[in-house]
Design an enzyme around this catalytic site. Structure first.
Site, short mmCIF file in Angstrom:
data_model
loop_
_atom_site.label_atom_id
_atom_site.label_comp_id
_atom_site.label_asym_id
_atom_site.label_seq_id
_atom_site.Cartn_x
_atom_site.Cartn_y
_atom_site.Cartn_z
N GLN A 118 36.18 47.88 33.79
CA GLN A 118 36.99 48.20 34.96
C GLN A 118 38.28 48.86 34.49
OE1 GLN A 118 39.56 45.66 37.39
NE2 GLN A 118 38.14 46.01 39.09
N TYR A 126 46.90 47.88 43.37
CA TYR A 126 47.24 48.63 42.16
C TYR A 126 47.29 50.13 42.49
CZ TYR A 126 46.65 44.06 40.14
OH TYR A 126 46.78 42.73 39.88
N ARG A 162 35.95 50.00 43.01
CA ARG A 162 36.17 48.77 43.77
C ARG A 162 37.28 48.99 44.78
NH1 ARG A 162 37.76 42.49 42.26
NH2 ARG A 162 35.93 41.60 43.26
N GLY A 210 33.11 35.83 41.31
CA GLY A 210 34.26 35.78 40.43
C GLY A 210 34.40 34.42 39.78
N ARG A 211 35.19 33.54 40.42
CA ARG A 211 35.52 32.24 39.80
C ARG A 211 34.29 31.44 39.41
NH1 ARG A 211 39.49 30.68 44.58
NH2 ARG A 211 38.18 32.29 45.54
#
Length: 357
Positions: free
Chosen positions: A98, A177, A224, A312-313
């Site tokens: 990424q 971002y 993404r 994810g987590r």
């Protein structure tokens, strides 16, 4: 009926299942933004995922957001990543890097220079620095002539990613971002060709994708996005129009995939699914939100038309997540205190499921 354990192909790359390991910041890189042997072990442990997307990797020195993150803008960084990609491939996995330019979400104490952004508008909240959290500084607004160079930085990093053995790259266009900042209606106050109208605000994202696809190949380039997300204080006042226009332009490029976070109403996401002709990855949970993705969420989205689902987590504490999902085994909880503390504890120390003898 499509299941999490069916194969799927993106750009000639056959994924053995539809479980994607989502990108997650872990700040375990060595000085100089170098990948480490522990990072090789970490990703290799999770290589049964259909696809791994790494933590955000800065495409340039100016693009670094947090201390302790890895880069892909020097030859030393390329060499440091090769053992990581080799380890994933040796374990039968597939891995995309990424590419994440932090833009205004940075600090001079981290990079040595003033952060840049589409406008001189600071991010909301504190940013991470080597000495601890500090208020986000006011970024320097990029001159019009500078903007294409920052779009090209993703492509330059993509070239290095391929040299390092990655199977492809994902542009980080989400979570406040740099790409997200250009899409935003409050972080981007520009009056030139990169600001104002929807067509202008999507321009930077499209140029970054075009430049990257020209280098890595469109079939190995994903992006993404977090429609309507408010990370770091960004706002988008015209979400449906903005992302419809963006996906229309990205579809022209025939990218490998779009990776959407569930940061907006399901009805909007479903409309975007209908408008995107290619592979769609959905992350059903908001990053750092109260709920992490489970099998029920994944099956829900597969039923709604997602091709792949990212976790994810759940992947942090469950390196064998695919097996646990397949066999409906318990999902181990994650220790949030170890997310960003560095070291191997809470990084390499989560075991696979222990079956009773």
């Amino acid at each position: 009926m499509t299941t999490l354990f069916d194969r799927h192909e993106i750009g000639g790359l056959v994924l053995p299942n539809r479980v994607v390991m989502a990108p997650m910041t872990r700040v375990r890189a060595a000085a100089g933004g170098l990948a480490t042997p522990s990072m090789a072990t970490y990703y290799a442990q999770r290589a049964t995922a259909g696809l791994i997307v790494t933590e955000g990797v800065q495409p340039s020195a100016a693009g670094q957001s947090n201390p302790g993150t890895p880069g892909l803008h020097t030859g030393e960084q390329v060499a440091a990543w090769r053992p990581v990609t080799d380890a994933v491939h040796a374990n039968g996995g597939r891995v995309f890097a990424q590419l994440m330019h932090g833009g205004r979400v940075s600090h001079p104490d981290t990079t040595g220079t003033r952060p840049v952004g589409p406008s001189a508008v600071p991010a909301a909240g504190d940013v991470f620095t080597p000495s601890g959290p500090q208020p986000a500084p006011v970024p320097r607004a990029l001159e019009t002539a500078e903007v294409p160079g920052h779009a090209r930085s993703y492509a330059e990093a993509a070239r290095r990613a391929l040299d390092a053995g990655f199977d492809g790259v994902e542009l980080h266009g989400a979570n406040g971002y740099l790409i997200s900042q250009f899409l935003s209606s409050n972080a981007n106050l520009r009056t030139d060709s990169y600001g104002g109208t929807v067509a202008n605000r999507i321009r930077f994202a499209v140029e970054a994708a075009e430049e990257t696809a020209a280098v890595a190949g469109a079939a190995r380039t994903g992006i993404r996005l977090s429609p309507g997300g408010s990370f770091w204080g960004v706002e988008e006042t015209d979400v449906a129009e903005l992302y419809t226009a963006l996906l229309r332009e990205l579809a022209r490029l025939e990218l490998a995939y779009v990776h959407l976070e569930a940061t907006v109403d399901e009805s909007v996401l479903l409309d975007l699914r209908r408008r995107w002709p290619g592979t769609l990855i959905v992350n059903p949970s908001v990053p750092m939100g109260p709920k992490q993705t489970g099998r029920t969420d994944a099956e829900h989205w597969l039923g709604l038309g997602a091709d792949l689902v990212s976790f994810g987590r759940a992947f942090l504490a469950n390196p064998d997540l695919v097996e646990r999902l397949r066999n409906r085994l318990p999902i181990a909880p994650v220790d949030e205190a170890t997310f960003y503390q560095g070291g191997d504890d809470g990084y390499l120390t989560y075991p696979a499921y222990q079956y009773a003898m």
